[in-house]
Enzyme design. Structure first.
Site, PDB file in Angstrom:
ATOM      1  N   HIS A 190       0.574 -11.587  -3.358  1.00 12.84           N
ATOM      2  CA  HIS A 190       0.655 -12.351  -4.596  1.00 12.84           C
ATOM      3  C   HIS A 190       1.445 -11.582  -5.639  1.00 12.84           C
ATOM      4  O   HIS A 190       1.649 -10.380  -5.519  1.00 12.84           O
ATOM      5  CB  HIS A 190      -0.744 -12.705  -5.126  1.00 12.84           C
ATOM      6  CG  HIS A 190      -1.662 -11.530  -5.234  1.00 12.84           C
ATOM      7  ND1 HIS A 190      -2.356 -11.020  -4.149  1.00 12.84           N
ATOM      8  CD2 HIS A 190      -2.001 -10.762  -6.277  1.00 12.84           C
ATOM      9  CE1 HIS A 190      -3.084  -9.992  -4.536  1.00 12.84           C
ATOM     10  NE2 HIS A 190      -2.877  -9.808  -5.824  1.00 12.84           N
ATOM     11  N   GLY A 191       1.885 -12.300  -6.652  1.00 10.89           N
ATOM     12  CA  GLY A 191       2.637 -11.673  -7.723  1.00 10.89           C
ATOM     13  C   GLY A 191       2.843 -12.645  -8.865  1.00 10.89           C
ATOM     14  O   GLY A 191       2.662 -13.851  -8.717  1.00 10.89           O
TER      15      GLY A 191
END
Length: 155
Positions: free
Chosen positions: A66-67
């Protein structure tokens, strides 16, 4: 937040020939760019930077990279089922074949965390994981992932 709200059908992939985490991230970033209209390198940079802090491989062949991406308007998810598991530095040292990528706008703390929680909870359901692991049709994978909670709990 339901996964159906953030996971488009075209964001579900059955990937063949992926050999490394980097190659997977490039593939996911390219598809996320096509869907979101954002730059592939910005997406790749966001998930790579987060991964450098520690592996997002949860164990049991599952990873949730994720980011946060500048310019993204809302949380979005992607799913990839790999035909062959890849090394991912997961907590249990097992290779990964089920991947949910979560991207969030910068500053979307609560929504990002809700999405992470929802995905982690879903992927702890062994019946769901089994259905995902033995299916290679993106439309069917999408249906499994976005089924109402009652349907996945009955699976």
């Amino acid at each position: 937040m339901e996964l159906a709200d953030i996971l488009a059908e075209r964001a579900v992939l059955f990937c063949t020939g992926v050999k490394t985490k980097r190659q997977l991230f490039e593939e996911l970033s390219t598809r996320a760019s096509e869907i979101s209209g954002l730059d592939t390198s910005d997406i790749l940079g966001a998930i790579t930077s987060r991964e450098e802090l520690g592996s997002t491989g949860l164990g049991n062949g599952i990873a949730i990279p994720h980011g946060k991406v500048v310019g993204l308007k809302s949380v979005m998810a992607m799913f990839a089922r790999l035909d062959q598991p890849i090394e991912f530095d997961a907590v249990d040292d097992q290779p990964v074949d089920l991947v949910v990528l979560l991207l969030a706008p910068v500053g979307a703390g609560a929504d990002h965390l809700k999405a992470l929680s929802k995905v982690a909870r879903l992927l702890r359901t062994e019946s769901v994981v089994s259905l995902l692991r033995y299916n290679d049709d993106p439309a069917e994978l999408h249906a499994i992932l976005t089924a109402p909670d009652e349907a996945t709990n009955a699976a």
